[in-house]
Design a protein around this motif. Structure first.
Motif, PDB file in Angstrom:
ATOM      1  N   THR A 299       5.539  -1.158  16.776  1.00 31.06           N
ATOM      2  CA  THR A 299       4.418  -1.857  17.390  1.00 31.06           C
ATOM      3  C   THR A 299       3.445  -2.282  16.301  1.00 31.06           C
ATOM      4  N   VAL A 300       2.843  -3.459  16.460  1.00 29.52           N
ATOM      5  CA  VAL A 300       1.875  -3.963  15.496  1.00 29.52           C
ATOM      6  C   VAL A 300       0.788  -2.920  15.263  1.00 29.52           C
ATOM      7  N   GLY A 301       0.455  -2.704  13.997  1.00 31.23           N
ATOM      8  CA  GLY A 301      -0.587  -1.749  13.639  1.00 31.23           C
ATOM      9  C   GLY A 301      -0.067  -0.365  13.306  1.00 31.23           C
TER      10      GLY A 301
ATOM     11  N   ASP B 189       5.733  -5.929  -5.021  1.00 36.90           N
ATOM     12  CA  ASP B 189       5.003  -5.364  -6.155  1.00 36.90           C
ATOM     13  C   ASP B 189       4.105  -4.252  -5.625  1.00 36.90           C
ATOM     14  N   PHE B 190       4.543  -2.988  -5.793  1.00 36.08           N
ATOM     15  CA  PHE B 190       3.823  -1.852  -5.233  1.00 36.08           C
ATOM     16  C   PHE B 190       2.468  -1.631  -5.905  1.00 36.08           C
TER      17      PHE B 190
ATOM     18  N   GLU C 262      -2.000  -1.107  -0.876  1.00 32.69           N
ATOM     19  CA  GLU C 262      -2.689  -0.799   0.383  1.00 32.69           C
ATOM     20  C   GLU C 262      -1.804  -1.072   1.594  1.00 32.69           C
ATOM     21  N   HIS C 263      -0.751  -1.852   1.383  1.00 32.95           N
ATOM     22  CA  HIS C 263       0.147  -2.195   2.485  1.00 32.95           C
ATOM     23  C   HIS C 263       1.497  -1.480   2.393  1.00 32.95           C
ATOM     24  N   TYR C 264       1.954  -1.253   1.150  1.00 33.63           N
ATOM     25  CA  TYR C 264       3.250  -0.600   0.926  1.00 33.63           C
ATOM     26  C   TYR C 264       3.070   0.678   0.113  1.00 33.63           C
ATOM     27  N   GLU C 265       3.903   1.673   0.383  1.00 33.07           N
ATOM     28  CA  GLU C 265       3.866   2.904  -0.378  1.00 33.07           C
ATOM     29  C   GLU C 265       5.304   3.311  -0.654  1.00 33.07           C
TER      30      GLU C 265
END
Length: 190
Positions: free
Chosen positions: A145-147, A176-177, A182-185
């Motif tokens: 689900t979004v979010g 590019d981590f 802030e979006h990918y880990e």
């Protein structure tokens, strides 16, 4: 077209050439020097790699790029055995050697021989087989689900003598981590 073509060049063709273009409005000149290059093959500037790694069952291309003029003829040997084109081995026009379906028997010393009308030279490298890298747990499709957060796993087996790096991409673009932290880990499990 205003072209000057020379065929079957000799050293006597070397020198300064001048093109003159002229019409009713005037005349202009352009100069160019033609150098005739002739040298025996040499690997001084571009020796063969001393150690070449190839994955088991994979394909390897061993480059052979000596400096030479005119273009040399190439031949290859593995140890003392002269290699010829076959179902698994191919010598390319540029001198590279291609081997497919790599096995342990392909390991050994490979020598590239280059020869032209000025002389000959050779260069040697050692081919070593490594275990192929395989993805043992591939990422699965995830509906979220979004979010919310989503986690995707990727696990691979590899030759223990080599390092392993995982690269993730989204729609063909590498993530590019550092810039998108802030979006990918990325979680690395040992």
């Amino acid at each position: 077209k205003g072209e000057l073509r020379l065929y079957s060049l000799t050293f006597d063709d070397a020198g300064m050439y001048q093109c003159i273009a002229e019409n009713t409005h005037g005349i202009i000149y352009a100069n160019a020097e033609l150098k005739i290059v002739a040298s025996p093959p040499t690997f001084e500037l571009n020796p063969m790699k001393k150690k070449i790694l190839a994955a088991k069952g994979g394909r390897v291309i061993i480059e052979c790029k000596p400096k030479a003029a005119p273009k040399p003829k190439f031949s290859w040997s593995k140890g003392t055995e002269l290699l010829v084109n076959g179902s698994r081995i191919r010598i390319w026009d540029d001198g590279s050697l291609e081997i497919i379906n790599i096995t342990k028997l392909d390991e050994g010393r490979y020598t590239c021989f280059a020869e032209n009308n000025r002389g000959k030279a050779n260069s040697t490298g050692v081919l070593e087989m490594t275990e192929a890298t395989k993805i043992t747990l591939a990422p699965l499709n995830v509906d979220v689900t979004v979010g919310e957060n989503a986690t995707m796993q990727c696990i691979a087996s590899h030759d223990p003598t080599l390092d392993l790096t995982f690269i993730w991409s989204l729609n063909g673009f590498v993530i590019d981590f550092e810039k998108e932290h802030e979006h990918y880990e990325r979680n690395v499990m040992v």
